[in-house]
Scaffold this motif. Structure first.
Motif, PDB file in Angstrom:
ATOM      1  N   ARG A 284      46.066  63.913  19.660  1.00  0.00           N
ATOM      2  CA  ARG A 284      44.681  64.446  19.118  1.00  0.00           C
ATOM      3  C   ARG A 284      43.679  64.127  20.190  1.00  0.00           C
ATOM      4  O   ARG A 284      42.656  64.664  20.476  1.00  0.00           O
ATOM      5  N   CYS A 285      43.786  63.006  20.798  1.00  0.00           N
ATOM      6  CA  CYS A 285      43.133  62.298  21.857  1.00  0.00           C
ATOM      7  C   CYS A 285      42.626  63.122  23.080  1.00  0.00           C
ATOM      8  O   CYS A 285      43.873  63.530  23.624  1.00  0.00           O
ATOM      9  N   LEU A 286      41.630  63.423  23.603  1.00  0.00           N
ATOM     10  CA  LEU A 286      41.366  63.997  24.838  1.00  0.00           C
ATOM     11  C   LEU A 286      41.321  63.196  25.863  1.00  0.00           C
ATOM     12  O   LEU A 286      40.717  63.610  27.218  1.00  0.00           O
ATOM     13  N   ALA A 287      41.205  62.024  25.815  1.00  0.00           N
ATOM     14  CA  ALA A 287      41.208  61.214  26.887  1.00  0.00           C
ATOM     15  C   ALA A 287      39.778  61.156  27.670  1.00  0.00           C
ATOM     16  O   ALA A 287      39.722  61.006  28.814  1.00  0.00           O
ATOM     17  N   CYS A 288      38.751  61.613  26.812  1.00  0.00           N
ATOM     18  CA  CYS A 288      37.502  61.965  27.267  1.00  0.00           C
ATOM     19  C   CYS A 288      36.672  60.475  27.703  1.00  0.00           C
ATOM     20  O   CYS A 288      35.568  60.728  28.630  1.00  0.00           O
ATOM     21  N   THR A 289      36.992  59.408  27.312  1.00  0.00           N
ATOM     22  CA  THR A 289      36.226  58.192  27.515  1.00  0.00           C
ATOM     23  C   THR A 289      35.256  57.915  26.742  1.00  0.00           C
ATOM     24  O   THR A 289      34.499  56.984  26.855  1.00  0.00           O
ATOM     25  N   ASN A 290      34.719  58.826  25.875  1.00  0.00           N
ATOM     26  CA  ASN A 290      33.418  58.541  25.286  1.00  0.00           C
ATOM     27  C   ASN A 290      33.419  57.334  24.310  1.00  0.00           C
ATOM     28  O   ASN A 290      32.461  56.572  24.265  1.00  0.00           O
ATOM     29  N   CYS A 291      34.558  57.014  23.626  1.00  0.00           N
ATOM     30  CA  CYS A 291      34.561  56.018  22.794  1.00  0.00           C
ATOM     31  C   CYS A 291      34.318  54.540  23.428  1.00  0.00           C
ATOM     32  O   CYS A 291      33.620  53.736  23.155  1.00  0.00           O
ATOM     33  N   THR A 292      34.723  54.610  24.600  1.00  0.00           N
ATOM     34  CA  THR A 292      34.706  53.383  25.590  1.00  0.00           C
ATOM     35  C   THR A 292      33.435  53.066  25.980  1.00  0.00           C
ATOM     36  O   THR A 292      32.750  52.073  26.348  1.00  0.00           O
ATOM     37  N   CYS A 323      39.844  52.573  30.083  1.00  0.00           N
ATOM     38  CA  CYS A 323      41.185  52.485  29.943  1.00  0.00           C
ATOM     39  C   CYS A 323      41.594  53.779  29.667  1.00  0.00           C
ATOM     40  O   CYS A 323      42.888  53.955  29.784  1.00  0.00           O
ATOM     41  N   PHE A 324      40.866  54.724  29.456  1.00  0.00           N
ATOM     42  CA  PHE A 324      41.493  56.187  29.143  1.00  0.00           C
ATOM     43  C   PHE A 324      41.713  56.855  30.184  1.00  0.00           C
ATOM     44  O   PHE A 324      42.093  58.042  30.395  1.00  0.00           O
ATOM     45  N   ASN A 325      41.109  56.383  31.316  1.00  0.00           N
ATOM     46  CA  ASN A 325      41.091  57.224  32.619  1.00  0.00           C
ATOM     47  C   ASN A 325      42.521  56.829  33.057  1.00  0.00           C
ATOM     48  O   ASN A 325      42.784  55.785  33.383  1.00  0.00           O
ATOM     49  N   TRP A 373      31.366  59.308  18.041  1.00  0.00           N
ATOM     50  CA  TRP A 373      31.020  60.044  19.173  1.00  0.00           C
ATOM     51  C   TRP A 373      32.331  60.490  19.690  1.00  0.00           C
ATOM     52  O   TRP A 373      32.329  61.063  20.946  1.00  0.00           O
ATOM     53  N   CYS A 374      33.360  60.399  19.168  1.00  0.00           N
ATOM     54  CA  CYS A 374      34.433  60.857  19.484  1.00  0.00           C
ATOM     55  C   CYS A 374      34.719  62.433  19.170  1.00  0.00           C
ATOM     56  O   CYS A 374      34.314  62.864  18.075  1.00  0.00           O
ATOM     57  N   PRO A 375      34.754  63.331  20.310  1.00  0.00           N
ATOM     58  CA  PRO A 375      34.541  64.785  20.109  1.00  0.00           C
ATOM     59  C   PRO A 375      35.406  65.214  18.990  1.00  0.00           C
ATOM     60  O   PRO A 375      35.125  66.448  18.588  1.00  0.00           O
ATOM     61  N   VAL A 376      36.683  64.706  18.953  1.00  0.00           N
ATOM     62  CA  VAL A 376      37.594  65.275  17.814  1.00  0.00           C
ATOM     63  C   VAL A 376      37.909  64.409  16.564  1.00  0.00           C
ATOM     64  O   VAL A 376      38.749  64.403  15.947  1.00  0.00           O
ATOM     65  N   GLY A 377      36.691  63.435  16.538  1.00  0.00           N
ATOM     66  CA  GLY A 377      36.729  62.696  15.071  1.00  0.00           C
ATOM     67  C   GLY A 377      37.542  61.710  15.130  1.00  0.00           C
ATOM     68  O   GLY A 377      38.022  61.329  13.768  1.00  0.00           O
ATOM     69  N   ILE A 378      38.257  61.022  15.970  1.00  0.00           N
ATOM     70  CA  ILE A 378      39.186  60.210  15.902  1.00  0.00           C
ATOM     71  C   ILE A 378      38.699  58.885  15.548  1.00  0.00           C
ATOM     72  O   ILE A 378      37.601  58.200  15.832  1.00  0.00           O
ATOM     73  N   ASP A 379      39.377  58.268  14.117  1.00  0.00           N
ATOM     74  CA  ASP A 379      38.562  57.129  13.665  1.00  0.00           C
ATOM     75  C   ASP A 379      39.747  56.014  13.693  1.00  0.00           C
ATOM     76  O   ASP A 379      40.647  55.948  12.946  1.00  0.00           O
TER      77      ASP A 379
HETATM   78  S1  SF4 Z   1      36.486  59.544  22.160  1.00  0.00           S
HETATM   79 FE1  SF4 Z   1      38.074  60.105  21.197  1.00  0.00          FE
HETATM   80  S2  SF4 Z   1      39.087  61.847  22.210  1.00  0.00           S
HETATM   81 FE2  SF4 Z   1      37.663  60.610  23.804  1.00  0.00          FE
HETATM   82  S3  SF4 Z   1      38.984  59.245  24.476  1.00  0.00           S
HETATM   83 FE3  SF4 Z   1      37.950  58.185  22.749  1.00  0.00          FE
HETATM   84  S4  SF4 Z   1      39.485  58.653  21.025  1.00  0.00           S
HETATM   85 FE4  SF4 Z   1      40.066  59.841  22.638  1.00  0.00          FE
END
Ligand code: SF4
Ligand code: SF4
Length: 402
Positions: A284-292, A323-325, A373-379
């Motif tokens: 599900r994670c897009l590795a978008c880096t928003n969370c970090t 670390c998502f990059n 702020w996770c675009p796919v709502g990962i919690d």
């Molecule tokens: S904000 Fe959500 S989709 Fe983006 S890297 Fe973090 S967990 Fe993955």
């Protein structure tokens, strides 16, 4: 338990330069709030705090009360944030937004130094002129104070001290605001970081809005905070005012949008590195880096060399990284975390487990930004629950002596 203890009815604020006593509590009328801003400016601080921009409450320069989000609140859930009007004119009637105070202490991009060639084999090093004025952070929540403490440990708490961070930390004045409500993704109660402001502040405000009243309960945390208040029209707080403040914080504690079971979390995560949950969340994670980027404690960064074409001059810059990059885990043989599940696992196990080994505390303060702020709502609270649920049950005899 609230941070408002021992109601203190003291002498009126001094006009002799020292201000009221540390630990004392006072009332500031809403109409007099501009005098607090004036006092902060008189004391030489640039004021930064909450302001409405681009449909969110973000941190920016505060020149007057009109810059504050008066009468606004936010609604937050996994992957969703929106502003709404409140029925009252609260100045701090919202929960944390996408920005955190780390952008002032650990700027997203920072020029570290410049090298200039002075002859064939020699370079001169110069650091940029100090661009950091003293800053008053207005509206710092309890979880955010916990995050400041965590970043302080990372940047200046060990053997290697970051000089820019240390300089900015020495010049910050923390004007905390206790939460009177909780957001849909907040879980500071689970993390033991809020909602009561207990320490780490110069001044702490609690906005009292009951039955037509609009005042601020002001607690003095340090001598710097006391000095700033010199000349601000305060009146002594009564025990009933302190109880009113405690009631607001208790309301926020009861209204947490999320909870996380942290029992044994270090061993739970590190003992389940092959859990199927990592693959599930990684899909599900897009590795978008928003969370970090939104997280107030994440500190991953990269350094960049920026040479000029003559090779006579070179600048070194630091910028936020994540670390998502994929490139962040690049070593000489390639990336050591080439899949998204591996990168999510790295983030969560660092935040909630190996952070304890490295810095002596959790890396999470329960602010909920990474959920909102996770675009796919990962919690992360749900992912920890899922890992717990999928963990193999100890068999008979488990836990016995070998
Ligand atoms: S904000 Fe959500 S989709 Fe983006 S890297 Fe973090 S967990 Fe993955
Ligand atoms: S991990 Fe998420 S909830 Fe925890 S401090 Fe960072 S942004 Fe806040």
């Amino acid at each position: 338990m609230s941070g408002l203890r021992n109601a203190h009815v003291g002498d009126p604020p001094s006009h002799g330069g020292m201000g009221p006593a540390v630990g004392s509590r006072w009332l500031l009328a809403r109409d007099e709030f501009p005098s607090l801003l004036d006092a902060l400016r008189r004391a030489g601080y640039r004021i930064v705090g909450p302001t409405v921009r681009d449909g969110a409450i973000v941190y920016g320069s505060i020149r007057s009360v009109a810059d504050l989000p008066e009468g606004w609140t936010d609604r937050q859930s996994a992957g969703a944030y929106r502003l709404e009007r409140r029925p009252d004119r609260a100045l701090f009637g919202y929960n944390v937004g996408p920005h955190s105070w780390k952008k002032y202490l650990f700027p997203p991009r920072e020029h570290l130094f410049t090298l200039r060639r002075t002859d064939a084999a020699k370079f001169e090093v110069s650091v940029p002129e100090d661009p950091d004025p003293p800053m008053a952070y207005l509206g710092v929540r309890a979880c955010e104070i916990a995050a400041l403490n965590i970043q302080d440990r990372v940047f200046v708490g060990g053997a290697a001290v970051d000089p820019g961070y240390a300089r900015r930390k020495a010049r910050r004045l923390v004007v905390a605001v206790q939460c009177g409500q909780a957001g849909g993704t907040c879980f500071c109660v689970s993390m033991g970081t809020g909602p009561a402001v207990r320490d780490g502040f110069d001044l702490s405000l609690t906005e009292l809005l009951d039955e037509g009243r609009h005042e601020f309960l002001v607690e003095i945390g340090t001598a710097d905070g006391a000095r700033v208040l010199d000349g601000v029209p305060l009146r002594p707080a009564e025990p009933s005012d302190v109880r009113a403040g405690e009631a607001r914080v208790a309301d926020a504690a009861r209204a947490m949008g999320r909870a996380m079971d942290t029992e044994g979390i270090h061993d739970l995560l590190l003992g389940n590195l092959e859990s199927p949950v990592w693959d599930d969340v990684g899909r599900r994670c897009l590795a978008c880096t928003n969370c970090t980027l939104a997280c107030p404690t994440c500190f991953c960064h990269s350094t960049e060399e920026v040479p000029d074409l003559s090779a006579e001059r070179d600048e070194r810059w630091r910028r936020w990284d994540s670390c998502f990059n994929l490139a962040f885990s690049e070593l000489h043989t390639g990336s050591v975390r080439s899949t998204t599940p591996a990168r999510y696992r790295q983030w969560l196990t660092h935040k909630l487990a190996t952070w304890f080994d490295q810095f002596g505390s959790s890396g999470c303060v329960g602010c909920g930004r990474c959920i909102t702020w996770c675009p796919v709502g990962i919690d992360l609270t749900a992912e920890v629950r899922a890992i717990r649920a999928a963990a193999p049950r100890p068999g008979p005899g488990a836990g016995g002596t070998a």
